[in-house]
Design a protein around this motif. Structure first.
Motif, mmCIF file in Angstrom:
data_model
loop_
_atom_site.group_PDB
_atom_site.id
_atom_site.type_symbol
_atom_site.label_atom_id
_atom_site.label_comp_id
_atom_site.label_asym_id
_atom_site.label_seq_id
_atom_site.Cartn_x
_atom_site.Cartn_y
_atom_site.Cartn_z
ATOM 1 N N PRO A 10 17.620 -39.506 -35.435
ATOM 2 C CA PRO A 10 17.088 -38.184 -35.117
ATOM 3 C C PRO A 10 17.775 -37.595 -33.872
ATOM 4 C CG PRO A 10 15.306 -39.732 -35.523
ATOM 5 C CD PRO A 10 16.571 -40.518 -35.503
ATOM 6 N N LEU A 11 17.985 -36.298 -33.900
ATOM 7 C CA LEU A 11 18.699 -35.623 -32.817
ATOM 8 C C LEU A 11 18.028 -35.861 -31.474
ATOM 9 C CD1 LEU A 11 21.007 -33.779 -31.986
ATOM 10 C CD2 LEU A 11 19.517 -31.824 -32.442
ATOM 11 N N TRP A 12 16.702 -35.798 -31.420
ATOM 12 C CA TRP A 12 15.986 -35.999 -30.160
ATOM 13 C C TRP A 12 16.227 -37.396 -29.602
ATOM 14 C CZ3 TRP A 12 14.110 -34.034 -26.028
ATOM 15 C CH2 TRP A 12 13.219 -34.745 -25.241
ATOM 16 N N SER A 13 16.176 -38.412 -30.440
ATOM 17 C CA SER A 13 16.422 -39.786 -29.987
ATOM 18 C C SER A 13 17.844 -39.948 -29.484
ATOM 19 C CB SER A 13 16.187 -40.776 -31.125
ATOM 20 O OG SER A 13 14.855 -40.759 -31.523
ATOM 21 N N TYR A 14 18.776 -39.381 -30.213
ATOM 22 C CA TYR A 14 20.184 -39.500 -29.847
ATOM 23 C C TYR A 14 20.466 -38.817 -28.512
ATOM 24 C CZ TYR A 14 25.201 -38.806 -29.935
ATOM 25 O OH TYR A 14 26.520 -38.781 -29.595
ATOM 26 N N THR A 15 20.034 -37.583 -28.364
ATOM 27 C CA THR A 15 20.329 -36.852 -27.127
ATOM 28 C C THR A 15 19.602 -37.448 -25.932
ATOM 29 O OG1 THR A 15 18.635 -35.213 -27.659
ATOM 30 C CG2 THR A 15 20.907 -34.668 -28.227
ATOM 31 N N SER A 16 18.390 -37.914 -26.122
ATOM 32 C CA SER A 16 17.681 -38.515 -24.993
ATOM 33 C C SER A 16 18.322 -39.836 -24.588
ATOM 34 C CB SER A 16 16.200 -38.701 -25.319
ATOM 35 O OG SER A 16 16.019 -39.568 -26.401
ATOM 36 N N ALA A 17 18.784 -40.628 -25.532
ATOM 37 C CA ALA A 17 19.439 -41.898 -25.215
ATOM 38 C C ALA A 17 20.763 -41.660 -24.491
ATOM 39 C CB ALA A 17 19.670 -42.707 -26.481
ATOM 40 N N ILE A 18 21.545 -40.724 -24.977
ATOM 41 C CA ILE A 18 22.824 -40.410 -24.337
ATOM 42 C C ILE A 18 22.594 -39.864 -22.932
ATOM 43 C CG2 ILE A 18 24.819 -38.859 -24.421
ATOM 44 C CD1 ILE A 18 25.052 -41.179 -26.331
ATOM 45 N N THR A 19 21.628 -38.968 -22.783
ATOM 46 C CA THR A 19 21.336 -38.394 -21.474
ATOM 47 C C THR A 19 20.874 -39.449 -20.487
ATOM 48 O OG1 THR A 19 20.750 -36.294 -22.510
ATOM 49 C CG2 THR A 19 19.964 -36.654 -20.265
ATOM 50 N N LEU A 20 19.969 -40.299 -20.902
ATOM 51 C CA LEU A 20 19.468 -41.352 -20.022
ATOM 52 C C LEU A 20 20.582 -42.328 -19.633
ATOM 53 C CD1 LEU A 20 17.075 -42.654 -18.599
ATOM 54 C CD2 LEU A 20 16.639 -43.941 -20.695
ATOM 55 N N ALA A 21 21.390 -42.722 -20.596
ATOM 56 C CA ALA A 21 22.484 -43.659 -20.311
ATOM 57 C C ALA A 21 23.480 -43.060 -19.327
ATOM 58 C CB ALA A 21 23.183 -44.051 -21.607
#
Length: 78
Positions: A10-21
């Motif tokens: 899901p886009l939300w999971s992907y963007t939040s993971a990339i942002t946090l990392a």
């Protein structure tokens, strides 16, 4: 990045993971640059064990927190 598309993350999971990392990565680099300057690499080389333990503990803590969050997530019906 390609795997996220292949496995339909899901886009939300992907963007939040990339942002946090990236936030963690660049904050760490910035901290080392401000605190130690040109001595950051020699400092890390001199404290390999401590740095490795901190990174492993952080990764383990992140994994456990994600498991707790995902366990309480309500299941979606198909």
């Amino acid at each position: 990045m390609f795997a996220a598309g292949v496995f339909e993350v899901p886009l939300w999971s992907y963007t939040s993971a990339i942002t946090l990392a990236r936030l963690i990565r660049y904050f760490g680099i910035g901290y080392l640059a401000i605190r130690y300057g040109n001595d950051a690499i020699p400092y890390l080389k001199g404290h390999k064990l401590e740095a490795t333990v901190v990174i492993i503990l952080f990764a383990l803590l992140s994994y456990l927190v994600s498991r707790v969050i995902l366990r309480h997530k309500p299941e979606q019906s198909a």
